[in-house]
Design a protein around this motif. Structure first.
Motif, PDB file in Angstrom:
ATOM      1  N   ARG A   1       0.829  -1.206   0.000  1.00 29.02           N
ATOM      2  CA  ARG A   1       0.000   0.000   0.000  1.00 29.02           C
ATOM      3  C   ARG A   1       0.868   1.263   0.000  1.00 29.02           C
ATOM      4  O   ARG A   1       1.993   1.265   0.494  1.00 29.02           O
ATOM      5  CB  ARG A   1      -0.936  -0.002   1.213  1.00 29.02           C
ATOM      6  CG  ARG A   1      -1.884  -1.191   1.195  1.00 29.02           C
ATOM      7  CD  ARG A   1      -2.859  -1.194   2.358  1.00 29.02           C
ATOM      8  NE  ARG A   1      -3.731  -2.355   2.259  1.00 29.02           N
ATOM      9  CZ  ARG A   1      -4.821  -2.432   1.502  1.00 29.02           C
ATOM     10  NH1 ARG A   1      -5.187  -1.379   0.780  1.00 29.02           N
ATOM     11  NH2 ARG A   1      -5.550  -3.522   1.459  1.00 29.02           N
ATOM     12  N   SER A   2       0.300   2.318  -0.519  1.00 25.37           N
ATOM     13  CA  SER A   2       1.020   3.576  -0.660  1.00 25.37           C
ATOM     14  C   SER A   2       1.201   4.261   0.691  1.00 25.37           C
ATOM     15  O   SER A   2       0.258   4.369   1.474  1.00 25.37           O
ATOM     16  CB  SER A   2       0.269   4.517  -1.592  1.00 25.37           C
ATOM     17  OG  SER A   2       0.800   5.827  -1.505  1.00 25.37           O
ATOM     18  N   PRO A   3       2.400   4.792   0.950  1.00 28.96           N
ATOM     19  CA  PRO A   3       2.602   5.597   2.160  1.00 28.96           C
ATOM     20  C   PRO A   3       2.174   7.047   1.980  1.00 28.96           C
ATOM     21  O   PRO A   3       2.217   7.822   2.931  1.00 28.96           O
ATOM     22  CB  PRO A   3       4.115   5.502   2.373  1.00 28.96           C
ATOM     23  CG  PRO A   3       4.669   5.385   0.991  1.00 28.96           C
ATOM     24  CD  PRO A   3       3.656   4.588   0.207  1.00 28.96           C
TER      25      PRO A   3
ATOM     26  N   ARG B   1      -2.857  11.643   6.065  1.00 32.05           N
ATOM     27  CA  ARG B   1      -2.506  10.298   6.522  1.00 32.05           C
ATOM     28  C   ARG B   1      -3.391   9.893   7.697  1.00 32.05           C
ATOM     29  O   ARG B   1      -3.710  10.715   8.552  1.00 32.05           O
ATOM     30  CB  ARG B   1      -1.032  10.229   6.927  1.00 32.05           C
ATOM     31  CG  ARG B   1      -0.067  10.280   5.756  1.00 32.05           C
ATOM     32  CD  ARG B   1       1.383  10.273   6.250  1.00 32.05           C
ATOM     33  NE  ARG B   1       2.330  10.095   5.146  1.00 32.05           N
ATOM     34  CZ  ARG B   1       2.787  11.085   4.402  1.00 32.05           C
ATOM     35  NH1 ARG B   1       2.390  12.322   4.624  1.00 32.05           N
ATOM     36  NH2 ARG B   1       3.638  10.840   3.409  1.00 32.05           N
ATOM     37  N   VAL B   2      -3.746   8.630   7.713  1.00 32.64           N
ATOM     38  CA  VAL B   2      -4.514   8.091   8.833  1.00 32.64           C
ATOM     39  C   VAL B   2      -3.569   7.909  10.016  1.00 32.64           C
ATOM     40  O   VAL B   2      -2.553   7.218   9.918  1.00 32.64           O
ATOM     41  CB  VAL B   2      -5.168   6.745   8.455  1.00 32.64           C
ATOM     42  CG1 VAL B   2      -5.883   6.149   9.667  1.00 32.64           C
ATOM     43  CG2 VAL B   2      -6.135   6.937   7.300  1.00 32.64           C
TER      44      VAL B   2
ATOM     45  N   ILE C   1       3.247   7.837  -9.448  1.00 32.01           N
ATOM     46  CA  ILE C   1       4.087   6.634  -9.415  1.00 32.01           C
ATOM     47  C   ILE C   1       5.049   6.717 -10.590  1.00 32.01           C
ATOM     48  O   ILE C   1       4.639   6.618 -11.751  1.00 32.01           O
ATOM     49  CB  ILE C   1       3.237   5.358  -9.491  1.00 32.01           C
ATOM     50  CG1 ILE C   1       2.311   5.256  -8.275  1.00 32.01           C
ATOM     51  CG2 ILE C   1       4.128   4.123  -9.564  1.00 32.01           C
ATOM     52  CD1 ILE C   1       1.384   4.068  -8.313  1.00 32.01           C
ATOM     53  N   ARG C   2       6.328   6.896 -10.270  1.00 34.62           N
ATOM     54  CA  ARG C   2       7.324   7.028 -11.326  1.00 34.62           C
ATOM     55  C   ARG C   2       7.772   5.656 -11.836  1.00 34.62           C
ATOM     56  O   ARG C   2       7.989   5.471 -13.042  1.00 34.62           O
ATOM     57  CB  ARG C   2       8.534   7.800 -10.801  1.00 34.62           C
ATOM     58  CG  ARG C   2       8.228   9.261 -10.431  1.00 34.62           C
ATOM     59  CD  ARG C   2       8.155  10.139 -11.666  1.00 34.62           C
ATOM     60  NE  ARG C   2       7.835  11.513 -11.345  1.00 34.62           N
ATOM     61  CZ  ARG C   2       8.733  12.434 -10.976  1.00 34.62           C
ATOM     62  NH1 ARG C   2      10.014  12.099 -10.829  1.00 34.62           N
ATOM     63  NH2 ARG C   2       8.366  13.675 -10.728  1.00 34.62           N
TER      64      ARG C   2
ATOM     65  N   TYR D   1      -4.878   8.100  -2.198  1.00 34.15           N
ATOM     66  CA  TYR D   1      -5.091   8.163  -0.739  1.00 34.15           C
ATOM     67  C   TYR D   1      -4.053   7.315  -0.027  1.00 34.15           C
ATOM     68  O   TYR D   1      -3.461   6.389  -0.613  1.00 34.15           O
ATOM     69  CB  TYR D   1      -6.509   7.721  -0.362  1.00 34.15           C
ATOM     70  CG  TYR D   1      -6.805   6.242  -0.498  1.00 34.15           C
ATOM     71  CD1 TYR D   1      -6.694   5.385   0.600  1.00 34.15           C
ATOM     72  CD2 TYR D   1      -7.231   5.702  -1.708  1.00 34.15           C
ATOM     73  CE1 TYR D   1      -6.976   4.034   0.485  1.00 34.15           C
ATOM     74  CE2 TYR D   1      -7.528   4.353  -1.830  1.00 34.15           C
ATOM     75  CZ  TYR D   1      -7.397   3.525  -0.731  1.00 34.15           C
ATOM     76  OH  TYR D   1      -7.681   2.180  -0.847  1.00 34.15           O
ATOM     77  N   HIS D   2      -3.814   7.637   1.199  1.00 36.00           N
ATOM     78  CA  HIS D   2      -2.878   6.905   2.046  1.00 36.00           C
ATOM     79  C   HIS D   2      -3.395   5.484   2.259  1.00 36.00           C
ATOM     80  O   HIS D   2      -4.475   5.288   2.791  1.00 36.00           O
ATOM     81  CB  HIS D   2      -2.762   7.633   3.397  1.00 36.00           C
ATOM     82  CG  HIS D   2      -1.885   6.943   4.388  1.00 36.00           C
ATOM     83  ND1 HIS D   2      -2.100   7.035   5.749  1.00 36.00           N
ATOM     84  CD2 HIS D   2      -0.788   6.163   4.228  1.00 36.00           C
ATOM     85  CE1 HIS D   2      -1.173   6.342   6.387  1.00 36.00           C
ATOM     86  NE2 HIS D   2      -0.361   5.802   5.487  1.00 36.00           N
ATOM     87  N   GLY D   3      -2.609   4.508   1.796  1.00 30.06           N
ATOM     88  CA  GLY D   3      -3.012   3.113   1.942  1.00 30.06           C
ATOM     89  C   GLY D   3      -3.560   2.496   0.681  1.00 30.06           C
ATOM     90  O   GLY D   3      -3.987   1.331   0.702  1.00 30.06           O
ATOM     91  N   GLU D   4      -3.533   3.223  -0.448  1.00 30.07           N
ATOM     92  CA  GLU D   4      -4.051   2.648  -1.693  1.00 30.07           C
ATOM     93  C   GLU D   4      -3.186   1.466  -2.143  1.00 30.07           C
ATOM     94  O   GLU D   4      -1.963   1.467  -2.011  1.00 30.07           O
ATOM     95  CB  GLU D   4      -4.101   3.707  -2.784  1.00 30.07           C
ATOM     96  CG  GLU D   4      -4.654   3.166  -4.095  1.00 30.07           C
ATOM     97  CD  GLU D   4      -5.177   4.234  -5.028  1.00 30.07           C
ATOM     98  OE1 GLU D   4      -5.758   3.858  -6.070  1.00 30.07           O
ATOM     99  OE2 GLU D   4      -5.003   5.435  -4.729  1.00 30.07           O
TER     100      GLU D   4
END
Length: 793
Positions: free
Chosen positions: A56-58, A717-718, A64-65, A110-113
């Motif tokens: 998951r994304s931070p 961020r959550v 995204i490169r 989103y954070h966590g995707e």
């Protein structure tokens, strides 16, 4: 051919079938659940299975490169690593708008995707391999609220989206907009003696089910996949999965596994697509079980909201107008936000008669976590605000807040702001009267018989933080209105397949539906309906799956109405076939077959006078009767996108609460002493389950009032994805919840019933907050209440 009934007059009197509707029958899954023997989806096992894990994304918003999976693939025990580039077919899914990627491609929102997925022979191996995937990100500007979403230079989160709402919104970062306008608010404002205008805020609540997302995908010999899953809507899961997997729908087969709670969060896909993709890629079963941390990122939450309300009233307490604006943060993807907006807008003024209304509700796209269905579905946020307003207006008028509500309460025959006639009972004033009349809990419960302090009964007392200093009591009231069933023209139906057969000489009913039993007790009610309609004592409930027609979602308080209605409808058709056979085979031996009103009771065919004229097992014989039929409620229609007018809802439900709280004003701690409820349920098919639903919904509303919030900050961020930091009511926080059940039949519904599960979640929150206001004198315009809101620190 089966044997017909034995000729000759039968004069014995029947005995009513036990376990029918109206009785508090035991739940077939109840004992297993409380003893720990029930099999949940996280208990699934296959001897050849692999374990899946999601990277998951931070970041909440980033380009995204690049993604490098080489190191992950080299980990011993890893069988597959998949990114967006490995998807075989469609790349996006969604309940209403297909805007959510299965795996992020060019950017995360989103954070966590989810960015990548791994399958390995051990869950820890999968986790370690995922950590070795190298993703290069470039952070992007954030959209976190209405101002940043609609600014001139705001990044558009979903460029080029095309859907049926897009032409009606003023900015592409607005998912949906729904006004509701009736009468003339401007003119009504000039006649108002009292005007109250305030801003309110509702935090992001999590469904916090105890069973995390989990499932097992098994590749099949025909090239398809069998998915065993905890969900709320089997057929919509299938319909979203099939395009993503590149398979026809008939090769994607879902079977419901044990569900450890849902409350709306299982309406959207979570790990379903990931497990199926990995299973098809590896050719082996794949199991995915989220841990609690992942679960907070893996499902939608309740929409946080900002609400502005203005109420105008005459000096004698008549509401003249309501004007409000509701802004719901839908997060990164649409989910069910359009429908949530429709509910919030159409129910925005509450269960009151107001001739002049001006409402606007919108939902935003943002880089906050995605939000969608949660118990109450848009009506919760509105109810907190309009009930706070009712208290504020009553205070300005110097009126009792309950009397003020009763003076303006709707009743049957009232017209909603949408122009819809309320054509079934709406006992709002009576529910308020009943809940107010319930006995109050005794004062000063923290004192023992010798007047010493029992600190356990105090706010924060279990931590021994106080001995009663600064503790004050308050009482508050609230009432809410919630729609039942899918709305706005949705083709809402459910299917039931009923088989009546004879086993070991006894008639047995077999019920097969796709209803998701998520803890609401639907399987119990279905058995009760079958016993009632077919007069049998033995009922078998088959596992829910996609091999039978859709039952719709277990949401919107609709399953007892809809799938219960389908079971009843199909059972009645089976009963008619039983009677047809009986008449065909009986000849003329008993005139009642031709003339009497016949029923099935206790395994017999009986007249309405109780005379037995046939044996059910003999009539059915060796030829089972099996039918599969659909059931629909009366049609609804979409709300007009400019005025909000339309017959948008099939049914309304109402619940009133009285909360008694004690507040430690020095420490900012709240203890809810009692949360009494009164609710009209139309007909209690299982009275004990009805009370349980009301108590459960009330407790969830209490959580929103004083403790539950997902905190999103520091770059969207959550901050608290755990049950250590996200607090939910435990048994120690849950007060006594006396319930007064009113049964006023809705003539449009099966058995006159009214959906129960959601209404108590609405009014419990504002009732608790009203009680805290009464105790402290503070305005308290945001939930959940935090200690600093009470102490000023």
């Amino acid at each position: 051919m089966g044997a017909g009934p034995t000729p000759g007059k039968i004069t014995q009197t029947s005995t009513a079938t036990r376990g029918a509707i109206g009785e508090s029958t035991l739940r077939p899954d109840g004992t297993l659940k409380v003893t720990g023997e029930f099999a949940y989806s996280s208990d699934l096992w296959h001897e050849d299975m692999l374990w899946g894990f999601t990277l998951r994304s931070p970041h909440a918003h980033a380009e995204i490169r690049s993604v490098d999976t080489a190191e992950a693939l080299a980990v011993p025990g890893v069988h597959a690593v998949m990114t967006h580039d490995d998807l075989p077919a469609a790349t996006h899914y969604g309940l209403e708008i297909k805007d959510q990627p299965v795996l992020a491609r060019d950017r995360v929102r989103y954070h966590g995707e989810a960015v990548a997925i791994v399958a390995a022979d051990h869950p820890e191996t999968a986790r370690r391999a995922a950590a070795k995937i190298k993703v290069e990100y470039a952070e992007l500007p954030l959209v976190v609220d209405e101002a940043t979403a609609t600014a001139a230079d705001a990044p558009v989160l979903h460029p080029g989206r095309a859907d049926h709402h897009a032409g009606h919104v003023p900015h592409p970062n607005i998912v949906h907009r729904q006004p509701v306008r009736r009468g003339d608010v401007i003119a009504a404002r000039t006649r108002a003696d009292v005007v109250v205008r305030r801003d309110y805020e509702v935090g992001m609540q999590d469904q916090a089910f105890l069973g995390p997302e989990s499932g097992l995908a098994v590749p099949a010999e025909d090239g398809g996949v069998d998915l065993y899953i905890a969900t709320q809507w089997l057929h919509v899961d299938r319909d979203q999965l099939a395009p993503v997997l590149g398979l026809p729908a008939d090769k994607v087969r879902l079977t419901l596994s044990g569900v450890g709670g849902a409350f709306g969060a299982r309406e959207d896909l979570s790990m379903q697509a990931h497990a199926c993709l990995l299973a098809l890629r590896t050719g082996r079963p794949v199991k995915i079980v989220y841990n609690r941390y992942e679960s907070f990122f893996g499902h939608v939450h309740r929409h946080p909201a900002k609400l502005t309300y203005e109420h105008g009233a005459t000096r004698d307490g008549q509401l003249l107008y309501v004007q409000c604006r509701i802004v719901l943060d839908g997060g990164a993807y649409a989910s069910s936000s359009p429908a949530v907006v429709g509910n919030a807008a159409s129910l925005a003024i509450g269960p009151y008669v107001v001739d002049h209304v001006d409402v606007e509700a919108i939902a935003l796209y943002s880089n906050n976590p995605p939000c969608g269905a949660m118990r109450g579905f848009g009506a919760v946020q509105a109810c907190f605000a309009y009930e706070a307003q009712m208290d504020a207006v009553a205070a300005e008028l110097g009126m009792d807040p309950v009397e003020f509500r009763q003076r303006n309460a709707m009743s049957q025959g009232a017209v909603m702001p949408t122009g819809q006639l309320v054509d079934s009972p709406a006992p709002v004033a009576e529910l308020l009267r009943r809940v107010k009349a319930l006995p109050m809990p005794p004062e000063r419960q923290w004192l023992t018989a010798d007047d010493s302090t029992d600190v356990r009964a105090l706010p924060g007392g279990l931590s021994n933080t106080t001995h009663g200093e600064g503790v004050v009591r308050g009482v508050g009231y609230a009432v809410g209105i919630k729609n039942v069933g899918f709305s706005e023209g949705f083709d809402d139906y459910s299917t039931a397949r009923i088989r009546l057969e004879v086993i070991n000489g006894e008639p047995v009913a077999v019920v097969h539906t796709a209803m998701a039993e998520v803890g609401q007790g639907g399987v119990t009610v279905h058995a009760q309906i079958a016993r009632t309609e077919l007069g049998v004592s033995q009922v078998t409930i088959l596992p829910a799956d996609t091999q039978v027609g859709s039952a719709g979602s277990t949401s919107a308080s609709r399953q007892t109405y809809m799938t219960g209605g389908a079971v009843r409808h199909t059972c009645q058709a089976v009963r008619e076939e039983v009677l047809r056979r009986g008449r065909e085979r009986s000849g003329s031996y008993h005139p009642a077959w031709a003339t009497a009103e016949l029923l099935l009771e206790g395994g017999k065919v009986v007249t309405d006078g109780g005379e037995v004229i046939g044996d059910l097992a003999e009539i059915v014989g060796e030829e089972p009767i099996e039918l599969e039929l659909e059931f629909r409620h009366r049609p609804t229609e979409p709300f007009d996108l400019e005025t909000g007018q339309g017959f948008g809802h099939v049914q309304y439900s109402f619940c009133a609460h009285r909360a008694v709280v004690e507040v430690d004003t020095e420490l900012g701690l709240v203890k809810v002493i009692e949360l009494a409820a009164a609710q009209d349920v139309g007909k209690a098919l299982n009275p004990l389950s009805v009370v349980g639903q009301i108590q459960g919904g009330s407790t969830q509303g209490l959580g929103l009032a004083v403790m539950e919030e997902i905190v999103v900050s520091d770059g969207a961020r959550v901050r608290n994805p755990s049950f250590t930091d996200y607090l939910i009511p435990t048994i120690l926080d849950t007060p006594t919840i006396p319930v007064d059940v009113l049964e006023l039949a809705d003539d449009h519904a099966p058995y006159g019933l009214r959906g129960v599960g959601e209404a108590p979640t609405l009014s419990s929150t504002p009732a608790v907050v009203a009680a805290v206001r009464a105790a402290t004198g503070l305005p308290l315009k945001r939930v959940p209440i935090r200690p600093e809101h009470l102490t000023g620190t």
